[in-house]
Motif scaffolding. Structure first.
Motif, PDB file in Angstrom:
ATOM      1  N   ARG A  85       0.831  -1.208   0.000  1.00  0.00           N
ATOM      2  CA  ARG A  85       0.000   0.000   0.000  1.00  0.00           C
ATOM      3  C   ARG A  85       0.860   1.250   0.000  1.00  0.00           C
ATOM      4  NH1 ARG A  85      -4.540  -0.506   4.454  1.00  0.00           N
ATOM      5  NH2 ARG A  85      -5.119   1.462   3.488  1.00  0.00           N
ATOM      6  N   LEU A  86       1.953   1.236   0.733  1.00  0.00           N
ATOM      7  CA  LEU A  86       2.863   2.375   0.780  1.00  0.00           C
ATOM      8  C   LEU A  86       3.496   2.605  -0.590  1.00  0.00           C
ATOM      9  CD1 LEU A  86       4.210   4.591   2.399  1.00  0.00           C
ATOM     10  CD2 LEU A  86       5.945   2.943   3.108  1.00  0.00           C
ATOM     11  N   MET A  87       3.854   1.534  -1.286  1.00  0.00           N
ATOM     12  CA  MET A  87       4.426   1.677  -2.632  1.00  0.00           C
ATOM     13  C   MET A  87       3.404   2.306  -3.585  1.00  0.00           C
ATOM     14  SD  MET A  87       6.973  -1.622  -3.227  1.00  0.00           S
ATOM     15  CE  MET A  87       5.675  -2.571  -3.911  1.00  0.00           C
ATOM     16  N   VAL A  88       2.149   1.905  -3.466  1.00  0.00           N
ATOM     17  CA  VAL A  88       1.094   2.473  -4.313  1.00  0.00           C
ATOM     18  C   VAL A  88       0.923   3.965  -4.022  1.00  0.00           C
ATOM     19  CG1 VAL A  88      -1.383   2.423  -4.803  1.00  0.00           C
ATOM     20  CG2 VAL A  88      -0.105   0.282  -4.649  1.00  0.00           C
ATOM     21  N   VAL A  89       0.916   4.311  -2.751  1.00  0.00           N
ATOM     22  CA  VAL A  89       0.770   5.714  -2.350  1.00  0.00           C
ATOM     23  C   VAL A  89       1.960   6.532  -2.851  1.00  0.00           C
ATOM     24  CG1 VAL A  89       0.715   7.295  -0.379  1.00  0.00           C
ATOM     25  CG2 VAL A  89      -0.712   5.248  -0.381  1.00  0.00           C
ATOM     26  N   GLU A  90       3.169   6.006  -2.697  1.00  0.00           N
ATOM     27  CA  GLU A  90       4.360   6.718  -3.161  1.00  0.00           C
ATOM     28  C   GLU A  90       4.331   6.917  -4.671  1.00  0.00           C
ATOM     29  OE1 GLU A  90       7.422   4.246  -1.500  1.00  0.00           O
ATOM     30  OE2 GLU A  90       7.612   5.506   0.282  1.00  0.00           O
ATOM     31  N   ALA A  91       3.876   5.913  -5.414  1.00  0.00           N
ATOM     32  CA  ALA A  91       3.776   6.034  -6.870  1.00  0.00           C
ATOM     33  C   ALA A  91       2.746   7.096  -7.246  1.00  0.00           C
ATOM     34  CB  ALA A  91       3.420   4.687  -7.497  1.00  0.00           C
ATOM     35  N   ALA A  92       1.635   7.123  -6.527  1.00  0.00           N
ATOM     36  CA  ALA A  92       0.596   8.117  -6.797  1.00  0.00           C
ATOM     37  C   ALA A  92       1.113   9.527  -6.512  1.00  0.00           C
ATOM     38  CB  ALA A  92      -0.642   7.821  -5.966  1.00  0.00           C
ATOM     39  N   ILE A  93       1.844   9.683  -5.424  1.00  0.00           N
ATOM     40  CA  ILE A  93       2.422  10.991  -5.087  1.00  0.00           C
ATOM     41  C   ILE A  93       3.414  11.415  -6.157  1.00  0.00           C
ATOM     42  CG2 ILE A  93       3.942  12.200  -3.463  1.00  0.00           C
ATOM     43  CD1 ILE A  93       2.513  10.643  -1.222  1.00  0.00           C
ATOM     44  N   ALA A  94       4.247  10.504  -6.601  1.00  0.00           N
ATOM     45  CA  ALA A  94       5.218  10.818  -7.651  1.00  0.00           C
ATOM     46  C   ALA A  94       4.509  11.266  -8.924  1.00  0.00           C
ATOM     47  CB  ALA A  94       6.116   9.618  -7.924  1.00  0.00           C
ATOM     48  N   GLU A  95       3.421  10.597  -9.286  1.00  0.00           N
ATOM     49  CA  GLU A  95       2.663  10.974 -10.486  1.00  0.00           C
ATOM     50  C   GLU A  95       2.027  12.351 -10.323  1.00  0.00           C
ATOM     51  OE1 GLU A  95       1.023  11.103 -14.154  1.00  0.00           O
ATOM     52  OE2 GLU A  95       2.538   9.699 -13.431  1.00  0.00           O
ATOM     53  N   LEU A  96       1.469  12.633  -9.156  1.00  0.00           N
ATOM     54  CA  LEU A  96       0.890  13.951  -8.902  1.00  0.00           C
ATOM     55  C   LEU A  96       1.949  15.052  -8.964  1.00  0.00           C
ATOM     56  CD1 LEU A  96      -1.586  13.096  -6.005  1.00  0.00           C
ATOM     57  CD2 LEU A  96      -2.174  13.762  -8.350  1.00  0.00           C
TER      58      LEU A  96
END
Length: 71
Positions: free
Chosen positions: A10-21
């Motif tokens: 879940r943390l990896m998904v959140v980090e990827a989403a933040i990077a995309e934003l």
């Protein structure tokens, strides 16, 4: 119950989403803001009215300048 593996996933998904934003934000800031709004008031009666007021003000200023007399 959350396992360490699921928390990490879940943390990896959140980090990827933040990077995309962050990338989208950086890209949008590079874009010319004027190009983004150009034409957005097309066929808008209120904007046409604002333009007419601006033209009237400029014309009135021009007429005042023309009628001033040097003393």
């Amino acid at each position: 119950m959350l396992t360490n593996a699921s928390v990490e996933q879940r943390l990896m998904v959140v980090e990827a989403a933040i990077a995309e934003l962050q990338k989208q934000l950086a890209d949008s800031q590079l874009a010319n803001w004027l190009q983004q709004i150009t034409g957005s008031f097309k066929d808008e009666p209120a904007f046409e009215e604002v333009l007419a007021y601006g033209q009237a003000i400029r014309q009135a200023d021009y007429l005042v300048d023309e009628t001033q007399v040097d003393l």
